[in-house]
Design an enzyme around this catalytic site. Sequence first.
Site, mmCIF file in Angstrom:
data_model
loop_
_atom_site.group_PDB
_atom_site.id
_atom_site.type_symbol
_atom_site.label_atom_id
_atom_site.label_comp_id
_atom_site.label_asym_id
_atom_site.label_seq_id
_atom_site.Cartn_x
_atom_site.Cartn_y
_atom_site.Cartn_z
ATOM 1 N N ASN A 37 60.744 73.235 41.175
ATOM 2 C CA ASN A 37 61.585 72.851 40.035
ATOM 3 C C ASN A 37 62.930 72.387 40.585
ATOM 4 O O ASN A 37 63.769 73.202 40.961
ATOM 5 C CB ASN A 37 61.766 74.070 39.108
ATOM 6 C CG ASN A 37 62.756 73.799 37.989
ATOM 7 O OD1 ASN A 37 63.116 72.644 37.723
ATOM 8 N ND2 ASN A 37 63.199 74.851 37.328
ATOM 9 N N LYS A 39 65.332 71.026 39.103
ATOM 10 C CA LYS A 39 66.427 71.138 38.122
ATOM 11 C C LYS A 39 67.257 69.845 38.107
ATOM 12 O O LYS A 39 66.719 68.769 38.356
ATOM 13 C CB LYS A 39 67.290 72.367 38.417
ATOM 14 C CG LYS A 39 66.467 73.638 38.605
ATOM 15 C CD LYS A 39 67.305 74.877 38.524
ATOM 16 C CE LYS A 39 66.467 76.067 38.942
ATOM 17 N NZ LYS A 39 67.099 77.337 38.667
ATOM 18 N N HIS A 125 61.722 77.767 30.365
ATOM 19 C CA HIS A 125 62.591 78.193 31.469
ATOM 20 C C HIS A 125 63.807 78.907 30.885
ATOM 21 O O HIS A 125 64.354 78.506 29.854
ATOM 22 C CB HIS A 125 63.017 76.984 32.308
ATOM 23 C CG HIS A 125 63.627 77.396 33.616
ATOM 24 N ND1 HIS A 125 64.915 77.873 33.699
ATOM 25 C CD2 HIS A 125 63.123 77.437 34.868
ATOM 26 C CE1 HIS A 125 65.176 78.185 34.963
ATOM 27 N NE2 HIS A 125 64.094 77.931 35.696
ATOM 28 N N GLU A 127 66.817 78.881 31.652
ATOM 29 C CA GLU A 127 68.021 78.059 31.464
ATOM 30 C C GLU A 127 67.953 77.301 30.141
ATOM 31 O O GLU A 127 68.968 77.111 29.463
ATOM 32 C CB GLU A 127 68.176 77.095 32.657
ATOM 33 C CG GLU A 127 68.626 77.853 33.905
ATOM 34 C CD GLU A 127 68.150 77.256 35.213
ATOM 35 O OE1 GLU A 127 67.739 76.086 35.234
ATOM 36 O OE2 GLU A 127 68.181 77.984 36.233
ATOM 37 N N GLU A 197 59.289 84.774 35.613
ATOM 38 C CA GLU A 197 60.579 84.548 36.268
ATOM 39 C C GLU A 197 61.608 85.532 35.712
ATOM 40 O O GLU A 197 62.245 85.251 34.679
ATOM 41 C CB GLU A 197 61.054 83.113 35.992
ATOM 42 C CG GLU A 197 60.132 82.050 36.541
ATOM 43 C CD GLU A 197 60.894 80.780 36.880
ATOM 44 O OE1 GLU A 197 60.727 80.300 38.001
ATOM 45 O OE2 GLU A 197 61.671 80.281 36.041
ATOM 46 N N GLY A 203 68.071 82.063 40.997
ATOM 47 C CA GLY A 203 69.266 81.499 41.602
ATOM 48 C C GLY A 203 70.259 82.538 42.100
ATOM 49 O O GLY A 203 71.398 82.201 42.424
ATOM 50 N N SER A 243 64.362 83.287 43.193
ATOM 51 C CA SER A 243 64.834 83.468 44.577
ATOM 52 C C SER A 243 63.676 83.632 45.564
ATOM 53 O O SER A 243 63.778 84.378 46.549
ATOM 54 C CB SER A 243 65.806 84.658 44.669
ATOM 55 O OG SER A 243 66.969 84.376 43.895
#
Length: 280
Positions: A37, A39, A125, A127, A197, A203, A243
Amino acid sequence: MTDTGRGTFMKEKKPDLKPNLNIKTNLKMRKKIVAGNWKMNMTFDEAETLLTEIADALDDFTLDNTEVILCPPALYLEMASDVAEEASFSVGAQNCYPADNGAFTGEISPVMLRSLQVDYCIIGHSERRKYFNESHEFLMQKADALLRHDIHPIFCCGEVLSEREANSHFDVVRKQLEESLFHLPVEEFKKVVIAYEPVWAIGTGVNATPGQAQEMHAYIRQQIVEKYDYETANNTTILYGGSCNAKNAAELFSQNDVDGGLIGGASLKSEEFLQIVSAL
Ligand code: PEP
């Protein structure tokens, strides 16, 4: 394969052949996937370089029952599909809007993705849930829209730190699955890839331990048994994301119910990403 009773689905022990991917013993098992991904990263030229480097390197891999998926920004999907024509990776989008066409300025539909040979699309996701307030209901619509056009949703689920600390992480993930995916008829559900996730791991450099990942993956698989059936659960690919990098991938992927990874930051450098693919 056996259900151990706590929702752990035993796989045959993997032979110690890493990083050789030519592992014929796993042919009958669910598909393994490493998806990148990207991003909102990369200029056009950088994207072209990364795509080409990965494409060239994958020529030397034997990807039995294993798929590599690259999810660049939407602007580069056409280029990715062109490169993928001669390469061993599939192309995924990072987002879509759940309508075929119409007055939705700035949005991209599954019909458009399909017209660029995009086979996968990330939905749910964290985000997008956080910054764009995407609800369970909206994600359900996205899953339906993608499946109408033969695009596999990569459905992300996972808890935030406070939910794990409150020990509600299983309930949170179950609700995400129930409210956005479990309306699907079984034949449609079989086309979905799930990515666990944990939000606190995305991240941050703090990955879930292999034990934490395994525990949640087994739980997710058990939910699929209860909603659908054993065979469907056993064949569903469940990725870990958060991560994951070249150092920790092999241990995470060695867990019985971890079928690969959805990789963010570590997918932006070809060498590291390919090491993660090798860890499968
Ligand atoms: C992600 O955003 O899907 C992700 C897993 O990110 P990272 O690998 O950077 O934690």
